[in-house]
Design a protein around this motif. Structure first.
Motif, PDB file in Angstrom:
ATOM      1  N   UNK A  39       0.710  -1.209  -0.106  1.00 26.26           N
ATOM      2  CA  UNK A  39       0.070   0.032  -0.025  1.00 26.26           C
ATOM      3  C   UNK A  39       0.789   1.311   0.152  1.00 26.26           C
ATOM      4  N   UNK A  40       2.005   1.222   0.590  1.00 29.42           N
ATOM      5  CA  UNK A  40       2.872   2.452   0.732  1.00 29.42           C
ATOM      6  C   UNK A  40       4.398   2.039   0.134  1.00 29.42           C
ATOM      7  N   UNK A  41       4.827   2.794  -0.718  1.00 28.41           N
ATOM      8  CA  UNK A  41       6.005   2.396  -1.495  1.00 28.41           C
ATOM      9  C   UNK A  41       6.974   3.792  -1.586  1.00 28.41           C
ATOM     10  N   UNK A  42       8.149   3.614  -0.973  1.00 30.36           N
ATOM     11  CA  UNK A  42       8.992   4.947  -1.048  1.00 30.36           C
ATOM     12  C   UNK A  42      10.390   4.268  -1.224  1.00 30.36           C
ATOM     13  N   UNK A  43      10.796   4.669  -2.528  1.00 32.90           N
ATOM     14  CA  UNK A  43      12.296   4.412  -3.283  1.00 32.90           C
ATOM     15  C   UNK A  43      12.796   5.753  -3.758  1.00 32.90           C
ATOM     16  N   UNK A  44      13.879   6.010  -2.761  1.00 33.25           N
ATOM     17  CA  UNK A  44      14.449   7.281  -2.746  1.00 33.25           C
ATOM     18  C   UNK A  44      15.921   7.165  -3.290  1.00 33.25           C
ATOM     19  N   UNK A  45      16.307   7.744  -4.411  1.00 30.58           N
ATOM     20  CA  UNK A  45      17.743   8.059  -4.793  1.00 30.58           C
ATOM     21  C   UNK A  45      18.385   6.704  -4.884  1.00 30.58           C
ATOM     22  N   UNK A  46      17.608   5.752  -5.531  1.00 26.69           N
ATOM     23  CA  UNK A  46      18.096   4.428  -5.918  1.00 26.69           C
ATOM     24  C   UNK A  46      19.288   4.498  -6.519  1.00 26.69           C
ATOM     25  N   UNK A  47      20.305   3.815  -6.270  1.00 25.10           N
ATOM     26  CA  UNK A  47      21.691   3.728  -7.240  1.00 25.10           C
ATOM     27  C   UNK A  47      21.536   2.822  -8.315  1.00 25.10           C
ATOM     28  N   UNK A  48      20.454   2.556  -8.864  1.00 27.44           N
ATOM     29  CA  UNK A  48      20.038   1.798 -10.225  1.00 27.44           C
ATOM     30  C   UNK A  48      18.931   2.330 -11.132  1.00 27.44           C
ATOM     31  N   UNK A  49      18.820   1.981 -12.194  1.00 26.97           N
ATOM     32  CA  UNK A  49      17.721   2.343 -12.966  1.00 26.97           C
ATOM     33  C   UNK A  49      16.407   1.302 -12.490  1.00 26.97           C
ATOM     34  N   UNK A  50      15.442   2.571 -12.055  1.00 28.82           N
ATOM     35  CA  UNK A  50      14.147   2.077 -11.748  1.00 28.82           C
ATOM     36  C   UNK A  50      12.986   2.244 -12.647  1.00 28.82           C
ATOM     37  N   UNK A  51      13.215   3.010 -13.833  1.00 27.76           N
ATOM     38  CA  UNK A  51      12.137   2.904 -14.435  1.00 27.76           C
ATOM     39  C   UNK A  51      11.630   1.729 -15.325  1.00 27.76           C
ATOM     40  N   UNK A  52      12.590   1.171 -15.743  1.00 31.86           N
ATOM     41  CA  UNK A  52      12.395  -0.296 -16.536  1.00 31.86           C
ATOM     42  C   UNK A  52      11.931  -1.190 -15.541  1.00 31.86           C
ATOM     43  N   UNK A  53      12.105  -1.336 -14.313  1.00 35.91           N
ATOM     44  CA  UNK A  53      11.680  -2.209 -13.363  1.00 35.91           C
ATOM     45  C   UNK A  53      10.279  -2.118 -12.993  1.00 35.91           C
ATOM     46  N   UNK A  54       9.799  -0.710 -12.891  1.00 44.24           N
ATOM     47  CA  UNK A  54       8.433  -0.298 -12.846  1.00 44.24           C
ATOM     48  C   UNK A  54       7.693  -0.738 -13.773  1.00 44.24           C
ATOM     49  N   UNK A  55       8.194  -0.538 -15.178  1.00 41.49           N
ATOM     50  CA  UNK A  55       7.420  -0.947 -16.166  1.00 41.49           C
ATOM     51  C   UNK A  55       7.175  -2.636 -16.519  1.00 41.49           C
ATOM     52  N   UNK A  56       8.280  -3.292 -16.109  1.00 37.77           N
ATOM     53  CA  UNK A  56       8.031  -4.564 -16.232  1.00 37.77           C
ATOM     54  C   UNK A  56       6.983  -5.237 -15.093  1.00 37.77           C
ATOM     55  N   UNK A  57       7.029  -4.491 -13.879  1.00 36.04           N
ATOM     56  CA  UNK A  57       5.956  -4.870 -12.857  1.00 36.04           C
ATOM     57  C   UNK A  57       4.623  -4.492 -13.278  1.00 36.04           C
ATOM     58  N   UNK A  58       4.339  -3.315 -13.784  1.00 34.95           N
ATOM     59  CA  UNK A  58       3.249  -2.723 -14.439  1.00 34.95           C
ATOM     60  C   UNK A  58       2.660  -3.706 -15.687  1.00 34.95           C
ATOM     61  N   UNK A  59       3.584  -4.186 -16.232  1.00 30.24           N
ATOM     62  CA  UNK A  59       2.993  -5.291 -17.353  1.00 30.24           C
ATOM     63  C   UNK A  59       2.526  -6.344 -16.801  1.00 30.24           C
ATOM     64  N   UNK A  60       3.184  -6.919 -15.910  1.00 28.30           N
ATOM     65  CA  UNK A  60       2.492  -7.974 -14.962  1.00 28.30           C
ATOM     66  C   UNK A  60       1.070  -7.732 -14.509  1.00 28.30           C
ATOM     67  N   UNK A  61       0.969  -6.373 -14.137  1.00 24.14           N
ATOM     68  CA  UNK A  61      -0.340  -5.974 -13.441  1.00 24.14           C
ATOM     69  C   UNK A  61      -1.452  -5.779 -14.682  1.00 24.14           C
ATOM     70  N   UNK A  62      -0.929  -5.511 -15.988  1.00 19.65           N
ATOM     71  CA  UNK A  62      -1.850  -5.441 -16.915  1.00 19.65           C
ATOM     72  C   UNK A  62      -2.263  -6.760 -17.468  1.00 19.65           C
TER      73      UNK A  62
END
Length: 637
Positions: free
Chosen positions: A539-562
């Motif tokens: 329910x609550x997600x906080x990912x701050x100043x990650x030293x790795x690419x996050x955009x692609x990870x979120x896209x993969x997870x959102x594809x699973x949701x789709x």
């Protein structure tokens, strides 16, 4: 809106019958809450009041009366509401940043039982406290945290008018010894007290809390980050004094708590005689004798009650014809007496013996270092929540802090529910302790840890299968480290999952002058995929100043949701979906794009808040367009 100032000694109003009504009693107006449930008519009315408070309900009072008169009572629409509804309306206005001084004055009604102003400390003034003392004398819960404009004299005068208080928070206020004395003398029912971050308080200033007879019924005392003691041993001596004089404590956050338990367990009371004599309070050895006397009285009472129950059972047995002459003789003798029971208890090494261990009722403790976990485990066998500071060095016996931590946590390994650790060293140092304690954990907090190529994040996840809350605040890696080889990548299908996780925070420290973090921790991607895809209750997600690419990870997870939404169009037959329940998201200083944020908003139907501040791939134009076209609150700087 009729207004009047009540005089002292005036005619008393006829008491009204208290309205007790379920707040969810009826309602279906097409609006739903964050869980998808239809809002009740009561909640919809309160939301309407909150939305119109500034322009309607408080407007006349603010324009004509607020700064011109001082009313003891205000007769208006809120005096007719039950106290529970006024309290909920106050909470709505505070959490939605809609509370004003005029609105607050109108809602200070006599039937109010709880008032929390923690989210709007700027409204906490001496004038407001005078109104609270005059109008809300039945308050049971009061939170004035952060009210730095309050003189200690005003706090004393206010608390003297609130004898029914059960819970009080003065964290971050100018609370001093005088306020503590007022609490001890005028709040005899107080059970919860938070005076953290009150820098005018020294440890010795807390001693009046243990002075009243009978003692205050405190079960929670939070006093971290208060003023410094006059001498080095003051925090431990003060903590020991309060532990012995407040027998009902279950939750404590104080400096020197571990040293205090060690002092009591080893009976080194003479080490604190200078402190107690200087403060004019009884010595610890006297408190210890009183404690033993209370324990003895309680033991005798318990045994008498047990003997009475046995006697009743024997009488029932005898009435059925199954009793023997010896049983009848024992019943006439009345069973063993108290002195015999005490003698037997001494033989068993109980609390009444000189060599027995003191057993405290503490269940939640904060402010402990690893060196005193052994004494704490002897004194507090019932702990279920603990916060530990783990230094990055060895003690005088050559034992590492990690091994001390693992040994100390072993005593509570089957019952520990919440664990918080601050460790300015590699996370791998904490893994043995986590493997000991994490099987029963539902909340885990790791702060200050350092991330490196061999950081066992996946092992931490495996060790804590029942986590509901996970917070990791880490230092970014100093050297680049790449993702694992193909063999490790093929094992992704066997990655652990946190099926019960509701809150995930993974924050890396950064310098404000830094535009974006250095992408040096590529293998962190596997851990993020594991956590996001394997936590459907998030329910609550906080990912701050990650030293790795996050955009692609979120896209993969959102594809699973789709895919889930495509194959399970009927929500009643749909399994739990990744990110399907997320409500608040903080992606500060990451590489996410507005396209990914829009996909998240479209597919996560419960999303209410997104923070994409300092995300360098999002422009102001994209943010403004998104803000106008969605009901989700999007923050960007």
């Amino acid at each position: 809106m009729p207004l009047f100032r009540a005089e002292h000694g005036g005619a008393k109003a006829r008491p009204r019958r208290r309205r007790t009504r379920n707040m969810e009693w009826v309602g279906s107006c097409g609006k739903t809450d964050e869980n998808g449930h239809v809002l009740s008519l009561t909640r919809l009315c309160l939301l309407s009041l909150a939305n119109n408070m500034k322009d309607m309900w408080a407007k006349d009072y603010a324009d004509n009366y607020l700064d011109h008169y001082s009313f003891r009572y205000i007769m208006g629409p809120f005096t007719l509401l039950p106290g529970e509804l006024v309290e909920e309306l106050t909470w709505l206005l505070c959490t939605r940043k809609q509370m004003s001084r005029a609105a607050l004055h109108l809602m200070l009604v006599p039937q109010l039982r709880g008032l929390s102003l923690e989210s709007c400390p700027s409204l906490v003034t001496a004038t407001l406290c005078a109104h609270i003392a005059a109008r809300c004398r039945g308050l049971r819960s009061l939170d004035l945290s952060g009210g730095q404009q309050l003189p200690s004299k005003v706090l004393c005068e206010t608390l003297c008018c609130l004898p029914a208080l059960r819970s009080l928070s003065l964290a971050g206020t100018p609370c001093d010894r005088g306020v503590i004395k007022a609490i001890a003398q005028r709040c005899p029912l107080l059970r919860h007290l938070d005076i953290s971050r009150c820098h005018l308080l020294s440890p010795a200033a807390l001693l009046p809390l243990g002075a009243p007879l009978p003692p205050l019924p405190l079960i929670s005392l939070l006093a971290l980050d208060i003023g410094f003691g006059e001498q080095e041993g003051d925090p431990a001596a003060a903590a020991a004094y309060l532990l012995l004089s407040l027998p009902g404590l279950e939750r404590v956050a104080m400096e020197g708590l571990g040293q205090a338990c060690c002092l009591i367990q080893q009976r080194q009371f003479n080490r604190s005689d200078g402190f107690t004599d200087r403060e004019g309070v009884p010595r610890l050895v006297e408190l210890w004798r009183d404690w033993r006397h209370r324990q003895g009285t309680d033991t005798c009472r318990t045994m008498r009650e047990a003997a009475a129950r046995e006697e009743e059972e024997e009488e029932r047995t005898l009435s059925d014809g199954f009793g023997s002459d010896s049983e009848e003789e024992a019943r006439r003798d009345g069973g063993p007496n108290c002195s015999q029971n005490q003698t037997e208890d001494r033989k068993r090494g109980g609390d009444l013996s000189d060599d027995g261990c003191l057993v405290l009722q503490l269940k939640d403790v904060k402010g402990i270092s690893c060196d005193f976990l052994d004494s704490l485990s002897l004194a507090c066998p019932n702990i279920s929540s603990i916060s530990v500071h783990v230094d990055d060095f060895e003690n005088t016996r050559g034992e590492s802090q990690g091994s001390l931590l693992a040994t100390g946590l072993q005593a509570w390994s089957a019952q520990l529910r919440s664990l918080s650790m601050y460790h300015p060293g590699p996370l791998v140092n904490l893994l043995p302790a986590l493997q000991v304690a994490c099987s029963s954990l539902v909340s885990l907090t790791l702060e200050g840890v350092k991330i490196g190529p061999h950081t066992p994040l996946l092992e931490v996840i495996k060790a804590c299968p029942g986590l509901r809350d996970l917070l990791i605040s880490a230092e970014p890696p100093t050297t680049p480290w790449e993702a694992e080889d193909e063999e490790d990548q093929r094992a992704e299908q066997n990655l652990p999952r946190l099926a019960n996780l509701c809150s995930l925070t993974l924050n890396f420290s950064y310098e404000h002058s830094q535009m974006k973090p250095v992408m040096s921790c590529m293998s962190l991607e596997k851990v993020l995929k594991c956590l996001l895809a394997g936590s459907p209750l998030l329910e609550k997600l906080s990912l701050v100043s990650l030293p790795c690419p996050l955009n692609g990870i979120l896209q993969e997870v959102l594809d699973l949701l789709h895919l889930h939404q495509y194959f399970f169009a009927d929500s009643t037959n749909s399994p739990l979906m990744p990110l399907g329940r997320v409500q608040r998201v903080n992606l500060l200083r990451t590489d996410v794009t507005m396209m990914t944020v829009r996909s998240l908003m479209q597919r996560s139907k419960r999303l209410k808040y997104v923070d994409v501040s300092y995300c360098w791939r999002i422009s102001q134009v994209e943010w403004m367009h998104c803000e106008r076209s969605t009901e989700v609150q999007v923050v960007w700087l």
